[in-house]
Design a protein around this motif. Structure first.
Motif, PDB file in Angstrom:
ATOM      1  N   VAL A  21       0.843  -1.203   0.000  1.00  0.00           N
ATOM      2  CA  VAL A  21       0.000   0.000   0.000  1.00  0.00           C
ATOM      3  C   VAL A  21       0.875   1.247   0.000  1.00  0.00           C
ATOM      4  CG1 VAL A  21      -1.699   1.332   1.313  1.00  0.00           C
ATOM      5  CG2 VAL A  21      -1.979  -1.142   1.056  1.00  0.00           C
ATOM      6  N   ARG A  22       1.914   1.242   0.827  1.00  0.00           N
ATOM      7  CA  ARG A  22       2.800   2.414   0.900  1.00  0.00           C
ATOM      8  C   ARG A  22       3.505   2.690  -0.428  1.00  0.00           C
ATOM      9  NH1 ARG A  22       5.421   1.451   6.881  1.00  0.00           N
ATOM     10  NH2 ARG A  22       3.650   2.287   8.035  1.00  0.00           N
ATOM     11  N   GLU A  23       3.830   1.642  -1.172  1.00  0.00           N
ATOM     12  CA  GLU A  23       4.564   1.793  -2.434  1.00  0.00           C
ATOM     13  C   GLU A  23       3.650   2.011  -3.635  1.00  0.00           C
ATOM     14  OE1 GLU A  23       6.930  -1.748  -2.594  1.00  0.00           O
ATOM     15  OE2 GLU A  23       8.072  -1.199  -0.789  1.00  0.00           O
ATOM     16  N   ALA A  24       2.354   1.830  -3.450  1.00  0.00           N
ATOM     17  CA  ALA A  24       1.411   1.947  -4.566  1.00  0.00           C
ATOM     18  C   ALA A  24       1.208   3.402  -4.977  1.00  0.00           C
ATOM     19  CB  ALA A  24       0.064   1.339  -4.180  1.00  0.00           C
ATOM     20  N   ALA A  25       0.942   3.590  -6.248  1.00  0.00           N
ATOM     21  CA  ALA A  25       0.558   4.908  -6.764  1.00  0.00           C
ATOM     22  C   ALA A  25      -0.949   5.042  -6.556  1.00  0.00           C
ATOM     23  CB  ALA A  25       0.923   5.030  -8.235  1.00  0.00           C
ATOM     24  N   LEU A  26      -1.318   5.698  -5.491  1.00  0.00           N
ATOM     25  CA  LEU A  26      -2.735   5.831  -5.152  1.00  0.00           C
ATOM     26  C   LEU A  26      -3.336   7.031  -5.885  1.00  0.00           C
ATOM     27  CD1 LEU A  26      -2.489   5.194  -1.311  1.00  0.00           C
ATOM     28  CD2 LEU A  26      -3.026   3.542  -3.114  1.00  0.00           C
ATOM     29  N   PRO A  27      -4.611   6.932  -6.240  1.00  0.00           N
ATOM     30  CA  PRO A  27      -5.280   8.048  -6.930  1.00  0.00           C
ATOM     31  C   PRO A  27      -5.348   9.291  -6.043  1.00  0.00           C
ATOM     32  CG  PRO A  27      -6.609   6.047  -7.017  1.00  0.00           C
ATOM     33  CD  PRO A  27      -5.496   5.788  -6.066  1.00  0.00           C
ATOM     34  N   SER A  28      -5.506  10.424  -6.679  1.00  0.00           N
ATOM     35  CA  SER A  28      -5.703  11.648  -5.908  1.00  0.00           C
ATOM     36  C   SER A  28      -7.176  11.740  -5.518  1.00  0.00           C
ATOM     37  CB  SER A  28      -5.284  12.872  -6.731  1.00  0.00           C
ATOM     38  OG  SER A  28      -6.061  12.944  -7.898  1.00  0.00           O
ATOM     39  N   GLY A  29      -7.471  12.630  -4.629  1.00  0.00           N
ATOM     40  CA  GLY A  29      -8.847  12.805  -4.186  1.00  0.00           C
ATOM     41  C   GLY A  29      -9.072  12.199  -2.818  1.00  0.00           C
ATOM     42  N   ALA A  30     -10.285  12.332  -2.336  1.00  0.00           N
ATOM     43  CA  ALA A  30     -10.654  11.838  -1.007  1.00  0.00           C
ATOM     44  C   ALA A  30     -11.046  10.367  -1.082  1.00  0.00           C
ATOM     45  CB  ALA A  30     -11.821  12.654  -0.460  1.00  0.00           C
ATOM     46  N   PRO A  31     -10.325   9.489  -0.372  1.00  0.00           N
ATOM     47  CA  PRO A  31     -10.679   8.071  -0.408  1.00  0.00           C
ATOM     48  C   PRO A  31     -11.619   7.665   0.723  1.00  0.00           C
ATOM     49  CG  PRO A  31      -8.601   8.314   0.716  1.00  0.00           C
ATOM     50  CD  PRO A  31      -9.042   9.708   0.298  1.00  0.00           C
ATOM     51  N   TYR A  32     -12.359   6.608   0.484  1.00  0.00           N
ATOM     52  CA  TYR A  32     -13.022   5.859   1.539  1.00  0.00           C
ATOM     53  C   TYR A  32     -12.074   4.699   1.784  1.00  0.00           C
ATOM     54  CZ  TYR A  32     -16.209   2.624   3.862  1.00  0.00           C
ATOM     55  OH  TYR A  32     -16.783   1.761   4.749  1.00  0.00           O
ATOM     56  N   VAL A  33     -11.638   4.486   3.013  1.00  0.00           N
ATOM     57  CA  VAL A  33     -10.658   3.446   3.313  1.00  0.00           C
ATOM     58  C   VAL A  33     -11.279   2.415   4.239  1.00  0.00           C
ATOM     59  CG1 VAL A  33      -8.389   2.958   4.310  1.00  0.00           C
ATOM     60  CG2 VAL A  33      -8.766   5.095   3.057  1.00  0.00           C
ATOM     61  N   TRP A  34     -11.164   1.147   3.853  1.00  0.00           N
ATOM     62  CA  TRP A  34     -11.615   0.038   4.696  1.00  0.00           C
ATOM     63  C   TRP A  34     -10.440  -0.898   4.888  1.00  0.00           C
ATOM     64  CZ3 TRP A  34     -11.829  -5.254   4.308  1.00  0.00           C
ATOM     65  CH2 TRP A  34     -12.587  -5.904   5.292  1.00  0.00           C
ATOM     66  N   LEU A  35     -10.102  -1.200   6.147  1.00  0.00           N
ATOM     67  CA  LEU A  35      -8.987  -2.062   6.477  1.00  0.00           C
ATOM     68  C   LEU A  35      -9.482  -3.253   7.267  1.00  0.00           C
ATOM     69  CD1 LEU A  35      -6.628   0.766   7.827  1.00  0.00           C
ATOM     70  CD2 LEU A  35      -6.698  -0.149   5.498  1.00  0.00           C
ATOM     71  N   GLY A  36      -9.134  -4.451   6.818  1.00  0.00           N
ATOM     72  CA  GLY A  36      -9.501  -5.661   7.538  1.00  0.00           C
ATOM     73  C   GLY A  36      -8.283  -6.548   7.684  1.00  0.00           C
ATOM     74  N   GLY A  37      -7.901  -6.854   8.904  1.00  0.00           N
ATOM     75  CA  GLY A  37      -6.733  -7.699   9.116  1.00  0.00           C
ATOM     76  C   GLY A  37      -6.312  -7.702  10.563  1.00  0.00           C
ATOM     77  N   GLU A  38      -5.110  -8.201  10.819  1.00  0.00           N
ATOM     78  CA  GLU A  38      -4.582  -8.255  12.169  1.00  0.00           C
ATOM     79  C   GLU A  38      -4.360  -6.843  12.698  1.00  0.00           C
ATOM     80  OE1 GLU A  38      -1.110 -10.701  12.203  1.00  0.00           O
ATOM     81  OE2 GLU A  38      -2.219 -12.471  11.576  1.00  0.00           O
ATOM     82  N   ALA A  39      -4.488  -6.677  13.987  1.00  0.00           N
ATOM     83  CA  ALA A  39      -4.411  -5.360  14.608  1.00  0.00           C
ATOM     84  C   ALA A  39      -3.120  -4.629  14.258  1.00  0.00           C
ATOM     85  CB  ALA A  39      -4.557  -5.476  16.131  1.00  0.00           C
ATOM     86  N   GLY A  40      -1.993  -5.309  14.279  1.00  0.00           N
ATOM     87  CA  GLY A  40      -0.721  -4.665  13.970  1.00  0.00           C
ATOM     88  C   GLY A  40      -0.668  -4.141  12.555  1.00  0.00           C
ATOM     89  N   THR A  41      -1.213  -4.892  11.625  1.00  0.00           N
ATOM     90  CA  THR A  41      -1.238  -4.474  10.225  1.00  0.00           C
ATOM     91  C   THR A  41      -2.156  -3.267  10.043  1.00  0.00           C
ATOM     92  OG1 THR A  41      -0.799  -6.725   9.479  1.00  0.00           O
ATOM     93  CG2 THR A  41      -1.777  -5.218   7.867  1.00  0.00           C
ATOM     94  N   VAL A  42      -3.335  -3.325  10.626  1.00  0.00           N
ATOM     95  CA  VAL A  42      -4.286  -2.217  10.517  1.00  0.00           C
ATOM     96  C   VAL A  42      -3.693  -0.962  11.163  1.00  0.00           C
ATOM     97  CG1 VAL A  42      -6.555  -1.379  11.261  1.00  0.00           C
ATOM     98  CG2 VAL A  42      -6.306  -3.683  10.321  1.00  0.00           C
ATOM     99  N   ARG A  43      -3.062  -1.122  12.317  1.00  0.00           N
ATOM    100  CA  ARG A  43      -2.440   0.020  12.999  1.00  0.00           C
ATOM    101  C   ARG A  43      -1.363   0.646  12.104  1.00  0.00           C
ATOM    102  NH1 ARG A  43      -0.496  -2.544  17.030  1.00  0.00           N
ATOM    103  NH2 ARG A  43      -2.489  -2.640  18.091  1.00  0.00           N
ATOM    104  N   ALA A  44      -0.507  -0.172  11.508  1.00  0.00           N
ATOM    105  CA  ALA A  44       0.556   0.342  10.631  1.00  0.00           C
ATOM    106  C   ALA A  44      -0.034   1.067   9.434  1.00  0.00           C
ATOM    107  CB  ALA A  44       1.457  -0.800  10.179  1.00  0.00           C
ATOM    108  N   LEU A  45      -1.117   0.549   8.868  1.00  0.00           N
ATOM    109  CA  LEU A  45      -1.738   1.199   7.722  1.00  0.00           C
ATOM    110  C   LEU A  45      -2.417   2.510   8.115  1.00  0.00           C
ATOM    111  CD1 LEU A  45      -3.119  -1.944   5.923  1.00  0.00           C
ATOM    112  CD2 LEU A  45      -1.472  -0.321   4.985  1.00  0.00           C
TER     113      LEU A  45
END
Length: 126
Positions: A99-123
């Motif tokens: 995710v950090r290395e991806a070229a993300l689109p500009s604009g306001a995102p809706y973000v949904w994260l599902g996973g282990e607590a440590g991964t979600v926290r880092a994201l």
């Protein structure tokens, strides 16, 4: 049990919330207004929830999904009317790095994260 059965349970905060008639947020309607695009991130355990969100995307709504699964055999088709691009990550591939290395689109995102607590926290700190 859905909200219609909530009368049998104590009327605590969660019951009041479940019984309320508030509008829920969705990939096309964030709490702050319309989202320009959607970011979905999941590990194998939360893949069914991500699939439900992908299916609810409005026609043509741009979305990126990063899904970590054990191997290519675990990849599943995701039905959607949205413009969804899925990045499948296998084994120990880091979803945070992807995710950090991806070229993300500009604009306001809706973000949904599902996973282990440590991964979600880092994201969330990204």
């Amino acid at each position: 049990m859905g909200p219609r059965h909530a009368g049998r349970w104590p009327r605590g905060p969660a019951t009041r919330w479940a019984c309320s008639d508030r509008r829920r947020t969705s990939p096309s309607r964030s709490s702050s207004g319309a989202a320009d695009w959607t970011l979905l991130v999941a590990d194998g355990c939360s893949l069914p929830a991500l699939a439900t969100l992908a299916e609810a995307l409005p026609p043509g709504h741009r979305a990126l999904a990063f899904v970590q699964v054990p191997d290519a055999a675990e990849e599943q088709p995701l039905a959607t009317a949205g413009a969804l691009t899925v990045h499948w990550l296998h084994g120990n591939a880091s979803v945070v790095a992807a995710v950090r290395e991806a070229a993300l689109p500009s604009g306001a995102p809706y973000v949904w994260l599902g996973g282990e607590a440590g991964t979600v926290r880092a994201l969330r700190l990204t």
